[in-house]
Design an enzyme around this catalytic site. Structure first.
Site, PDB file in Angstrom:
ATOM      1  N   TYR A  74     -20.084 -10.205  13.268  1.00  0.00           N
ATOM      2  CA  TYR A  74     -18.702 -10.334  13.146  1.00  0.00           C
ATOM      3  C   TYR A  74     -18.515 -10.509  11.775  1.00  0.00           C
ATOM      4  O   TYR A  74     -18.840 -11.429  10.996  1.00  0.00           O
ATOM      5  CB  TYR A  74     -18.122 -11.806  13.911  1.00  0.00           C
ATOM      6  CG  TYR A  74     -16.758 -12.278  13.669  1.00  0.00           C
ATOM      7  CD1 TYR A  74     -15.698 -11.378  13.995  1.00  0.00           C
ATOM      8  CD2 TYR A  74     -16.445 -13.426  12.876  1.00  0.00           C
ATOM      9  CE1 TYR A  74     -14.379 -11.753  13.767  1.00  0.00           C
ATOM     10  CE2 TYR A  74     -15.245 -13.736  12.567  1.00  0.00           C
ATOM     11  CZ  TYR A  74     -14.103 -12.969  12.934  1.00  0.00           C
ATOM     12  OH  TYR A  74     -12.838 -13.329  12.789  1.00  0.00           O
ATOM     13  N   HIS A 112     -11.493  -9.590  12.951  1.00  0.00           N
ATOM     14  CA  HIS A 112      -9.854  -9.440  13.122  1.00  0.00           C
ATOM     15  C   HIS A 112      -9.217  -9.267  11.828  1.00  0.00           C
ATOM     16  O   HIS A 112      -9.492  -9.620  10.910  1.00  0.00           O
ATOM     17  CB  HIS A 112      -9.638 -11.238  13.263  1.00  0.00           C
ATOM     18  CG  HIS A 112     -10.278 -11.582  14.676  1.00  0.00           C
ATOM     19  ND1 HIS A 112     -11.205 -12.704  14.960  1.00  0.00           N
ATOM     20  CD2 HIS A 112     -10.050 -11.284  15.979  1.00  0.00           C
ATOM     21  CE1 HIS A 112     -11.563 -12.860  16.045  1.00  0.00           C
ATOM     22  NE2 HIS A 112     -10.766 -12.201  16.787  1.00  0.00           N
TER      23      HIS A 112
HETATM   24  N1  ACO Z   1      -4.838   2.840  -2.529  1.00  0.00           N
HETATM   25  C1  ACO Z   1      -4.836   3.850  -1.357  1.00  0.00           C
HETATM   26  N2  ACO Z   1      -6.211   3.940  -0.724  1.00  0.00           N
HETATM   27  C2  ACO Z   1      -7.164   3.269  -0.982  1.00  0.00           C
HETATM   28  C3  ACO Z   1      -7.132   1.971  -1.906  1.00  0.00           C
HETATM   29  C4  ACO Z   1      -6.012   2.041  -2.729  1.00  0.00           C
HETATM   30  N3  ACO Z   1      -5.636   1.184  -3.769  1.00  0.00           N
HETATM   31  N4  ACO Z   1      -8.106   1.371  -2.102  1.00  0.00           N
HETATM   32  C5  ACO Z   1      -8.879   1.768  -1.122  1.00  0.00           C
HETATM   33  N5  ACO Z   1      -8.543   2.778  -0.377  1.00  0.00           N
HETATM   34  C6  ACO Z   1      -8.974   3.557   0.604  1.00  0.00           C
HETATM   35  C7  ACO Z   1      -9.010   4.927   0.398  1.00  0.00           C
HETATM   36  O1  ACO Z   1      -9.013   5.940   1.410  1.00  0.00           O
HETATM   37  C8  ACO Z   1     -10.618   4.838   0.014  1.00  0.00           C
HETATM   38  O2  ACO Z   1     -11.276   6.104   0.410  1.00  0.00           O
HETATM   39  P1  ACO Z   1     -11.325   7.196  -0.909  1.00  0.00           P
HETATM   40  O3  ACO Z   1     -12.028   6.408  -2.309  1.00  0.00           O
HETATM   41  O4  ACO Z   1     -12.484   8.177  -0.219  1.00  0.00           O
HETATM   42  O5  ACO Z   1     -10.154   7.890  -0.968  1.00  0.00           O
HETATM   43  C9  ACO Z   1     -11.285   3.755   1.033  1.00  0.00           C
HETATM   44  O6  ACO Z   1     -10.148   2.933   1.230  1.00  0.00           O
HETATM   45  C10 ACO Z   1     -12.376   3.146   0.425  1.00  0.00           C
HETATM   46  O7  ACO Z   1     -12.003   2.652  -0.801  1.00  0.00           O
HETATM   47  P2  ACO Z   1     -13.249   1.640  -1.459  1.00  0.00           P
HETATM   48  O8  ACO Z   1     -12.677   1.765  -3.091  1.00  0.00           O
HETATM   49  O9  ACO Z   1     -14.371   1.669  -1.006  1.00  0.00           O
HETATM   50  O10 ACO Z   1     -12.334   0.218  -1.128  1.00  0.00           O
HETATM   51  P3  ACO Z   1     -12.015  -1.109  -1.902  1.00  0.00           P
HETATM   52  O11 ACO Z   1     -13.126  -1.584  -2.861  1.00  0.00           O
HETATM   53  O12 ACO Z   1     -10.629  -0.832  -2.519  1.00  0.00           O
HETATM   54  O13 ACO Z   1     -12.012  -2.175  -0.732  1.00  0.00           O
HETATM   55  C11 ACO Z   1     -10.493  -3.491   0.808  1.00  0.00           C
HETATM   56  C12 ACO Z   1     -11.259  -1.973   0.418  1.00  0.00           C
HETATM   57  C13 ACO Z   1     -11.654  -4.582   1.168  1.00  0.00           C
HETATM   58  C14 ACO Z   1     -10.095  -3.245   2.336  1.00  0.00           C
HETATM   59  C15 ACO Z   1      -9.690  -3.898  -0.239  1.00  0.00           C
HETATM   60  O14 ACO Z   1      -8.367  -3.148  -0.192  1.00  0.00           O
HETATM   61  C16 ACO Z   1      -9.169  -5.342  -0.165  1.00  0.00           C
HETATM   62  O15 ACO Z   1      -9.993  -6.365  -0.748  1.00  0.00           O
HETATM   63  N6  ACO Z   1      -8.179  -5.696   0.569  1.00  0.00           N
HETATM   64  C17 ACO Z   1      -7.574  -7.121   0.397  1.00  0.00           C
HETATM   65  C18 ACO Z   1      -8.562  -7.982   1.439  1.00  0.00           C
HETATM   66  C19 ACO Z   1      -8.379  -7.634   2.745  1.00  0.00           C
HETATM   67  O16 ACO Z   1      -7.424  -7.269   3.371  1.00  0.00           O
HETATM   68  N7  ACO Z   1      -9.483  -7.449   3.549  1.00  0.00           N
HETATM   69  C20 ACO Z   1      -9.638  -7.100   5.016  1.00  0.00           C
HETATM   70  C21 ACO Z   1      -9.210  -8.103   5.899  1.00  0.00           C
HETATM   71  S1  ACO Z   1      -9.953  -8.165   7.356  1.00  0.00           S
HETATM   72  C22 ACO Z   1     -11.356  -9.172   7.180  1.00  0.00           C
HETATM   73  O17 ACO Z   1     -11.565  -9.521   5.874  1.00  0.00           O
HETATM   74  C23 ACO Z   1     -12.100  -9.186   8.179  1.00  0.00           C
END
Ligand code: ACO
Length: 161
Positions: A74, A112
């Site tokens: 999880y 989730h």
């Molecule tokens: N804008 C558009 N697409 C994006 C962006 C952005 N700023 N960031 C990531 N992506 C997408 C792209 O498709 C990207 O793929 P690509 O590089 O091949 O184009 C893909 O996501 C992977 O990007 P990463 O750089 O590896 O991911 P990142 O380090 O940005 O982390 C995460 C992704 C963890 C979801 C981040 O956005 C985040 O921390 N969000 C806030 C916290 C959150 O919501 N976490 C998930 C909640 S659910 C849970 O925790 C169980």
């Protein structure tokens, strides 16, 4: 151009504060002691991510034993600090857990996510996760209060004949 390395490090009593600080910044939910006990108990399934020498993200998992003895993973939290998103840190963290799960013959990973978190939902879909359920009023203090259950089934290696 200067190459910046993204590296992962385990979470121990000594650096668990880093995970706490990230969670306060990243999530609207306060995590209780059980979260941190579970995260530490999951061993290599919980990791901090460093961008050069700055701690910028983390994945924290809980290992759950089902009645039939099988273990499923999880993902309690996965997050990267906003200025460091889109650089591959989240991918590195999630791939680490996917690879570790497959090495340990774990067949299910789930989490989730709040129903309005399109960025995270799309992120997980890229890795083959699917929305498998919706839970109304899962959260008590945030709006919308609903979440999706997002699941990935890992294929098991065929037993040798
Ligand atoms: N804008 C558009 N697409 C994006 C962006 C952005 N700023 N960031 C990531 N992506 C997408 C792209 O498709 C990207 O793929 P690509 O590089 O091949 O184009 C893909 O996501 C992977 O990007 P990463 O750089 O590896 O991911 P990142 O380090 O940005 O982390 C995460 C992704 C963890 C979801 C981040 O956005 C985040 O921390 N969000 C806030 C916290 C959150 O919501 N976490 C998930 C909640 S659910 C849970 O925790 C169980």
């Amino acid at each position: 151009m200067k190459q910046v390395t993204i590296s992962l490090d385990g979470v121990r009593d000594k650096n668990v504060m880093q995970l706490k600080k990230l969670n306060v910044t990243l999530f609207p939910v306060r995590y209780n002691d059980k979260y941190y006990v579970d995260a530490l108990a999951s061993g290599d399934f919980t990791k901090l991510a460093y961008y050069s020498d700055i701690c910028v993200g983390a994945i924290a998992c809980r290992l759950e034993k089902r009645d039939d003895g099988a273990v499923r993973v999880y993902i309690m939290t996965l997050g990267v600090l906003a200025p460091y998103r889109g650089l591959g840190v989240g991918t590195k963290l999630l791939n680490h857990v996917l690879e570790l799960s497959s090495k340990q013959n774990i067949s299910e990973i789930y989490l989730h996510v709040q129903t309005n978190n399109d960025e995270a939902i799309n992120f997980y879909k890229k890795f083959g996760f699917e929305i498998t359920d919706t839970i109304q009023n899962y959260y008590t203090n945030i709006s919308p209060p609903d979440c999706y259950v997002v699941t990935k089934h890992l294929s098991q290696p065929q037993p040798k004949k």
